[in-house]
Design a protein around this motif. Structure first.
Motif, PDB file in Angstrom:
ATOM      1  N   THR A 165       0.986  -1.298  -0.063  1.00  0.00           N
ATOM      2  CA  THR A 165      -0.054  -0.025  -0.117  1.00  0.00           C
ATOM      3  C   THR A 165       0.838   1.255  -0.099  1.00  0.00           C
ATOM      4  OG1 THR A 165      -0.301  -0.099   2.188  1.00  0.00           O
ATOM      5  CG2 THR A 165      -2.052  -1.121   1.057  1.00  0.00           C
ATOM      6  N   THR A 203      -5.539  -5.479   0.075  1.00  0.00           N
ATOM      7  CA  THR A 203      -5.362  -4.096   0.261  1.00  0.00           C
ATOM      8  C   THR A 203      -4.348  -3.855  -1.098  1.00  0.00           C
ATOM      9  OG1 THR A 203      -3.252  -4.734   1.360  1.00  0.00           O
ATOM     10  CG2 THR A 203      -5.381  -3.885   2.595  1.00  0.00           C
ATOM     11  N   SER A 210      -7.327   1.977  -6.452  1.00  0.00           N
ATOM     12  CA  SER A 210      -6.491   2.529  -5.479  1.00  0.00           C
ATOM     13  C   SER A 210      -5.657   3.476  -6.288  1.00  0.00           C
ATOM     14  CB  SER A 210      -5.667   1.659  -4.421  1.00  0.00           C
ATOM     15  OG  SER A 210      -6.772   1.058  -3.620  1.00  0.00           O
TER      16      SER A 210
END
Length: 324
Positions: A165, A203, A210
């Motif tokens: 991330t 994630t 994202s």
């Protein structure tokens, strides 16, 4: 070429050809034998990418914008399914402590990167695991910092499948393009959580949303012949994160919107090849490369996407395929 036109593909990005193959493509383009627009990456070692070998490159827009060679391909790891993706933490489903494989030494990729910078070529690096992607981002950032005068380079990471991330915002910040394949998400979905565990899978696996939200350019494709060249199956995967053969949805919060998915296949892909000024949108002055579909991909139901047919395909305003 015929299969591409039948499936609504008017441009093809080839991820790695030899000097000889480039010469053949050039001849085909100059003889007007290319029916689709071909944009190809050169793939050789830094030892082979000598000044003399690259003296005539880049080749841009040959054969009436049907062939371009302005980029070089490299790689740093393998695939997740075969435990080849290079990871920051060990694989979850192996007894031994195993982090995957670094297939090309970083020093070699760095040498290729410097050659690209010196010759005005794009660098495109295959990276799948989170360690692989971080290494490539670090390498590119180092090169960019050493050449602050060079702007709008549009260097790419091919696949960018599994990210930490902390590295997701770096794509947009550095201007590195995430050249991804929607269909890989659903093809790999049955084993991703086994390999990475739930947290890493949720994630950072196929984190299109994202990446887009952080300002990155995300392109789409199928990685043919690894997958079928058909973009509609990949479009379906991009907007649903569902497999078409059985009930499995892979973390749908990372799905693209319909508009985002279409852009990833058109204008974003053209941008990633420095060709957004000639194609990628239905705009006056650009080549009239477009298709007619049996469904409206913006408004049709999810299931209807998979039933959509390519009815007609045009290249430079000329009808080159018709289902009837």
């Amino acid at each position: 070429q015929e299969e591409c036109l039948k499936k609504g593909v008017t441009s093809f990005q080839d991820a790695g050809s030899s000097f000889q193959e480039m010469e053949w493509y050039k001849v085909l383009a100059e003889q007007n034998k290319l029916k689709i627009r071909l944009w190809a990456m050169l793939r050789h070692s830094s030892k082979d990418l000598t000044k003399d070998a690259l003296r005539t490159f880049p080749w841009i827009g040959l054969g009436n914008d049907h062939f371009t060679m302005r980029s070089v391909k490299s790689d740093v790891d393998g695939a997740l399914g075969s435990y080849g993706a290079w990871l920051l933490a060990p694989y979850t489903d192996r007894q031994d402590i195993f982090y995957g494989q670094n297939t090309t030494e970083i020093s070699e990729v760095s040498a290729v990167a410097q050659i690209c910078m010196d010759h005005g070529l794009q660098l495109c690096v295959h990276a799948i695991g989170d360690r692989a992607n971080r290494e490539v981002l670090d390498l590119m950032q180092t090169i960019f910092n050493a050449h602050p005068d060079k702007q709008d380079l549009r260097w790419r990471i091919e696949h960018a499948q599994h990210l930490d991330t902390a590295d997701i915002p770096r794509f947009g910040k550095l201007g590195v393009i995430a050249a991804m394949q929607g269909i890989h998400c659903t093809s790999d979905a049955p084993f991703v959580v086994k390999r990475l565990g739930a947290f890493r899978s949720q994630t950072g696996a196929y984190a299109w949303k994202s990446l887009l939200n952080s300002g990155a350019v995300v392109t789409n494709g199928t990685d043919a012949p690894v997958e079928d060249v058909d973009p509609l199956s990949s479009f379906y995967a991009s907007v649903t994160r569902k497999r078409s053969d059985y009930e499995l949805t892979f973390f749908p919060e990372q799905s693209m919107t319909r508009h985002e998915a279409i852009k990833s296949y058109t204008l974003a892909a053209a941008y990633s090849a420095f060709e957004d000024h000639i194609k990628g949108s239905l705009t006056p002055g650009k080549w009239a490369d477009f298709i007619m579909l049996s469904n409206d991909l913006i408004h049709c139901g999810d299931a209807e996407i998979l039933n959509t047919e390519v009815l007609k395909t045009w290249v430079k305003g000329k009808l080159v395929y018709s289902k009837e």
